[in-house]
Structures are given as structure tokens and as C-alpha cells.
Design a protein around this motif. Sequence first.
Motif, mmCIF file in Angstrom:
data_model
loop_
_atom_site.group_PDB
_atom_site.id
_atom_site.type_symbol
_atom_site.label_atom_id
_atom_site.label_comp_id
_atom_site.label_asym_id
_atom_site.label_seq_id
_atom_site.Cartn_x
_atom_site.Cartn_y
_atom_site.Cartn_z
ATOM 1 N N LYS A 74 34.617 44.469 41.572
ATOM 2 C CA LYS A 74 33.156 44.066 42.023
ATOM 3 C C LYS A 74 32.083 45.334 42.507
ATOM 4 N N ASN A 75 32.895 46.385 43.022
ATOM 5 C CA ASN A 75 32.132 47.350 43.687
ATOM 6 C C ASN A 75 32.091 48.586 42.806
ATOM 7 N N ASN A 76 32.498 48.793 41.535
ATOM 8 C CA ASN A 76 32.566 49.866 40.460
ATOM 9 C C ASN A 76 31.169 49.950 39.831
ATOM 10 N N GLY A 77 30.431 48.948 39.801
ATOM 11 C CA GLY A 77 29.089 49.179 39.065
ATOM 12 C C GLY A 77 29.215 49.092 37.688
ATOM 13 N N GLN A 78 30.355 48.441 37.213
ATOM 14 C CA GLN A 78 30.425 48.532 35.936
ATOM 15 C C GLN A 78 31.023 47.216 35.203
ATOM 16 N N THR A 79 32.122 46.665 36.017
ATOM 17 C CA THR A 79 32.977 45.545 35.497
ATOM 18 C C THR A 79 32.144 44.145 35.940
ATOM 19 N N GLU A 80 32.020 43.086 35.007
ATOM 20 C CA GLU A 80 31.451 41.832 35.082
ATOM 21 C C GLU A 80 32.453 40.832 34.890
ATOM 22 N N LYS A 81 33.250 41.352 33.931
ATOM 23 C CA LYS A 81 34.573 40.274 33.597
ATOM 24 C C LYS A 81 35.888 41.008 33.635
ATOM 25 N N ILE A 82 36.854 40.316 34.168
ATOM 26 C CA ILE A 82 38.020 40.836 34.397
ATOM 27 C C ILE A 82 38.873 39.769 33.405
ATOM 28 N N THR A 83 39.958 40.351 32.614
ATOM 29 C CA THR A 83 40.430 39.502 31.619
ATOM 30 C C THR A 83 41.910 39.932 31.862
ATOM 31 N N LEU A 84 42.737 39.145 31.607
ATOM 32 C CA LEU A 84 44.413 39.263 31.694
ATOM 33 C C LEU A 84 45.002 38.436 30.745
ATOM 34 N N SER A 126 45.319 33.963 27.591
ATOM 35 C CA SER A 126 44.316 34.677 27.893
ATOM 36 C C SER A 126 43.313 33.902 29.088
ATOM 37 N N MET A 127 43.127 34.928 30.190
ATOM 38 C CA MET A 127 42.550 34.362 31.402
ATOM 39 C C MET A 127 41.193 35.399 31.601
ATOM 40 N N ALA A 128 40.317 34.765 32.319
ATOM 41 C CA ALA A 128 39.242 35.766 32.806
ATOM 42 C C ALA A 128 38.650 35.103 34.273
ATOM 43 N N LEU A 129 37.946 36.419 34.852
ATOM 44 C CA LEU A 129 37.491 35.818 36.076
ATOM 45 C C LEU A 129 35.880 36.575 35.770
ATOM 46 N N PHE A 130 34.837 35.863 35.941
ATOM 47 C CA PHE A 130 33.372 36.548 35.777
ATOM 48 C C PHE A 130 33.063 36.862 37.331
ATOM 49 N N LEU A 131 32.564 38.095 37.118
ATOM 50 C CA LEU A 131 32.417 38.543 38.722
ATOM 51 C C LEU A 131 30.849 38.182 38.881
#
Length: 176
Positions: free
Chosen positions: A122-132, A171-176
Amino acid sequence: MSDQTQSAVNSVIRNAQPTDAARIVNFYNVVGGETDYLSFGRNEYPQSAEEVAHSIEHMKGSGGNCMLLMLEGEEIVGIGTIDSSTKHRFLHVGTLGIVISQSHAGKGRGRVLMNALIDWSKNNGQTEKITLITRADNERAIALYEKLGFEREGVFCKDSYDGEQYYDSLSMALFL
């Protein structure tokens, strides 16, 4: 994330350093034999300590990649990673990987490490979606991911094979 964070389970989470590389490889080679849910088995981790050290050093210049170590004293009890593509169209997506040693599993450490990875993202200024991607029968992990807001995106049928049986992957994802 600060360089070091104290968690509620008396573990310390900190960024991996190149000097940790040999211990990281050793940890992965041990935990690979503790569970069938990883993509490698005991002593099958595919990178050398030198390669891991180089990867960690490379992460310092990357806004979308990190490796967090969960330590109890000097012992690594968990590792969490976020890896992002270098391709412009996919920079916003970080792929999450996490493993907790079997002797420390089931005590809330996975949730703490997952939250640290989510906060970092959330704080890296780049990631908007986390997948696993996890094995579809890994119910305990899937329950944790869903509690943290991850949604199911799809199933890869017969995605892995252990020599006797095929397993589907989820496949799973979290949208930030």
C-alpha cells in the motif's frame, strides 16, 4: 515499512539483507520438506545463496519488490515476498509469496506477515493489486487470504503434480 517491526506474536519482521542469503536458502530447503503446498521439496530450492543475495541487492532499487523475514531471535520462522514485473503494463501488480515454518504455523504468524506485506504494498507507490497462487486444497491458507480481503480469480486445473496425484491451483487477488 520501517526496517524492523515488532509483531504481536513476539516476532520481528525486517527487510532481508544480502548477508541473510545463506540462511534464507537453508530455511527454504528445510520448509520445502515440511509441506506439499510449496512448488519445491526438501533441498530443492532452485537458487543458490549467491543468487538470493543478488536478488535482495536488486530489490533495493525496485519500488515493487521486497522480501520480509520473520525472525524469533536469530531464527527465520517465515519469509514473505512481493515480486512485481519489470514490464510497464504490469508494474501495478505484485505477486505475493509466503511461507511459515511448520513448527511456528497456526499461531497467527502468517496473518502478521501477510499484513506486513499488504502494508508495504500500500505504501510503495506502485502496487495496486496483489496476486497469489495457492493449491486449491490448501484450505487453511485460503481462509486466511479471504479474511484479509483476497478474492478468488480463477482455477488452474491439474496445475501441479507430486508424482502420484495432480492438484488444481487457485488464483487470488487483493485490490488495494
